[in-house]
Scaffold this motif. Structure first.
Motif, PDB file in Angstrom:
ATOM      1  N   ASP A   1       0.847  -1.194   0.000  1.00 21.23           N
ATOM      2  CA  ASP A   1       0.000   0.000   0.000  1.00 21.23           C
ATOM      3  C   ASP A   1       0.883   1.245   0.000  1.00 21.23           C
ATOM      4  O   ASP A   1       1.802   1.368   0.828  1.00 21.23           O
TER       5      ASP A   1
ATOM      6  N   LEU B   1      -5.366   3.792   4.613  1.00 23.76           N
ATOM      7  CA  LEU B   1      -4.928   2.539   3.997  1.00 23.76           C
ATOM      8  C   LEU B   1      -4.472   1.533   5.055  1.00 23.76           C
ATOM      9  O   LEU B   1      -4.747   0.337   4.942  1.00 23.76           O
TER      10      LEU B   1
ATOM     11  N   ARG C   1      -6.717  -7.897   1.283  1.00 23.98           N
ATOM     12  CA  ARG C   1      -7.151  -6.950   0.258  1.00 23.98           C
ATOM     13  C   ARG C   1      -6.015  -6.628  -0.707  1.00 23.98           C
ATOM     14  O   ARG C   1      -4.837  -6.705  -0.356  1.00 23.98           O
ATOM     15  N   THR C   2      -6.364  -6.260  -1.929  1.00 26.67           N
ATOM     16  CA  THR C   2      -5.379  -5.921  -2.950  1.00 26.67           C
ATOM     17  C   THR C   2      -4.671  -4.619  -2.583  1.00 26.67           C
ATOM     18  O   THR C   2      -5.335  -3.641  -2.224  1.00 26.67           O
TER      19      THR C   2
ATOM     20  N   GLN D   1      -3.126  -1.005  -2.636  1.00 26.73           N
ATOM     21  CA  GLN D   1      -3.558   0.178  -3.368  1.00 26.73           C
ATOM     22  C   GLN D   1      -2.429   1.198  -3.473  1.00 26.73           C
ATOM     23  O   GLN D   1      -1.591   1.317  -2.567  1.00 26.73           O
TER      24      GLN D   1
ATOM     25  N   LEU E   1      -2.328   5.245  -3.994  1.00 26.79           N
ATOM     26  CA  LEU E   1      -3.098   6.488  -4.062  1.00 26.79           C
ATOM     27  C   LEU E   1      -2.152   7.648  -4.361  1.00 26.79           C
ATOM     28  O   LEU E   1      -0.968   7.600  -4.024  1.00 26.79           O
TER      29      LEU E   1
END
Length: 342
Positions: A155, A305, A315-316, A318, A320
């Motif tokens: 993340d 996050l 969860r995948t 991310q 941002l």
């Protein structure tokens, strides 16, 4: 010495088993009546849970860590404020670590295996293979504020600082500046590489600009002042630049000091811009034109996050992004007016 009330005493006062008292105090399954009696007994006795024992039992610490190379840099303070606002709303404590360099950052990551925190937000200056290896093997969730290789499954919250430098160059060009110097920090750092790339790209589109690139020893005010003195002394014989783009606000403020030392009028003789738009930009004299990279917002997004990762480890990852924005002040135009350009 006053003795702390114990869980056993709370259970006895409430008239329930120790297990029932523990469940009620930890917000686990308990009847409303049991919970009411246990909480009332705890309040009467002044019971304070043992955080370390609870962490061992529950497998969590209730604590998150925010780590940066230099917490004295106001850009990191703004990030930290954004992180704190979000995690505090969810009942987490925030521990701040100023690592001071790559090796200390690696040691911090390894220490997470000892269960000191439930998660980490990290903003590293240098991304090395060793760092990426440690990030991929940490036992707790990690969010990085910065730029990582595309293949990193972590993340991340990033910003386009190269574009931000381009905004500064375009602004100076629009003010009639045609001899523009770039004062970078260490070129082997992630921000150093990105901001140099942004300067080179912007200058390539302006063939009538005479450009030069210079490097300070660090991203600090003192390093900026020393590097600016060398820059201005070196170019005195061939012609001083009429503008300097500094790679962060601390370097830019160092340039302002150096210009003052040499009797150069800012912005009349020399326009100066920074990057980061920290709280210092508005209080220095002249006030500093700077590119905001959304430090506070990046901190908030990183915290969001991390909380999402704590709730769902599968969860995948991310990535941002926060867009840069130029804030124009007195160091680049003969006016205190400010404006923003995305």
């Amino acid at each position: 010495m006053v003795q702390r009330a114990t869980l056993t005493q709370v259970a006895q006062r409430a008239g329930v088993s120790i297990a029932s008292a523990s469940r009620a105090l930890n917000g686990l399954v308990a009847s409303p009546e049991t919970a009411r009696k246990v909480l009332a007994a705890a309040e009467e006795l002044g019971y304070v849970p043992d955080a370390s024992a609870r962490a061992l039992k529950m497998g969590t610490t209730g604590q998150l860590t925010f780590a940066v190379d230099d917490i004295g840099n106001p850009v990191y303070v703004e990030m930290m404020t954004g992180v704190q606002e979000v995690v505090a709303e969810h009942g987490f404590r925030l521990q701040v670590a100023s690592t001071g360099g790559a090796q200390d950052t690696l040691e911090l990551l390894r220490s997470l295996r000892r269960g000191y925190a439930d998660g980490l937000i990290l903003s590293p200056l240098r991304v090395t293979p060793e760092l990426l290896s440690e990030l991929s093997s940490t036992p707790v969730p990690v969010v990085v504020i910065g730029r990582l290789p595309a293949q990193a499954q972590i993340d991340t919250v990033m910003t386009d600082s190269a574009h931000g430098v381009g905004l500064a160059v375009q602004h100076l060009y629009s003010q009639g500046r045609r001899t523009i110097a770039f004062l970078n920090g260490p070129a082997d750092t992630t921000p150093g590489r990105a901001r140099r790339r942004g300067f080179d790209t912007a200058i390539a589109d302006l063939p009538d600009v005479a450009a030069s690139v210079h490097e300070a020893a660090d991203f600090t005010m003192a390093a900026g002042r020393e590097a600016a003195r060398r820059l201005l002394a070196h170019t005195a014989a061939t012609g001083l630049p009429d503008a300097i783009v500094a790679a962060n606000d601390l370097l830019a403020i160092g340039v302002l000091h150096a210009a003052h030392d040499l009797g150069l009028d800012v912005p009349g003789r020399l326009a100066v811009t920074g990057i980061d738009d920290t709280s210092l930009a508005e209080i220095v004299h002249p006030s500093l034109t700077s590119v905001s990279l959304g430090s506070h917002r990046r901190g908030q997004l990183a915290a969001e996050l991390l909380l999402a990762r704590l709730a769902d480890r599968a969860r995948t990852p991310q990535v941002l992004s926060v867009s840069p924005e130029l804030h124009i002040r007195s160091s680049s135009v003969p006016s205190t007016a400010s404006a923003g350009f995305a």
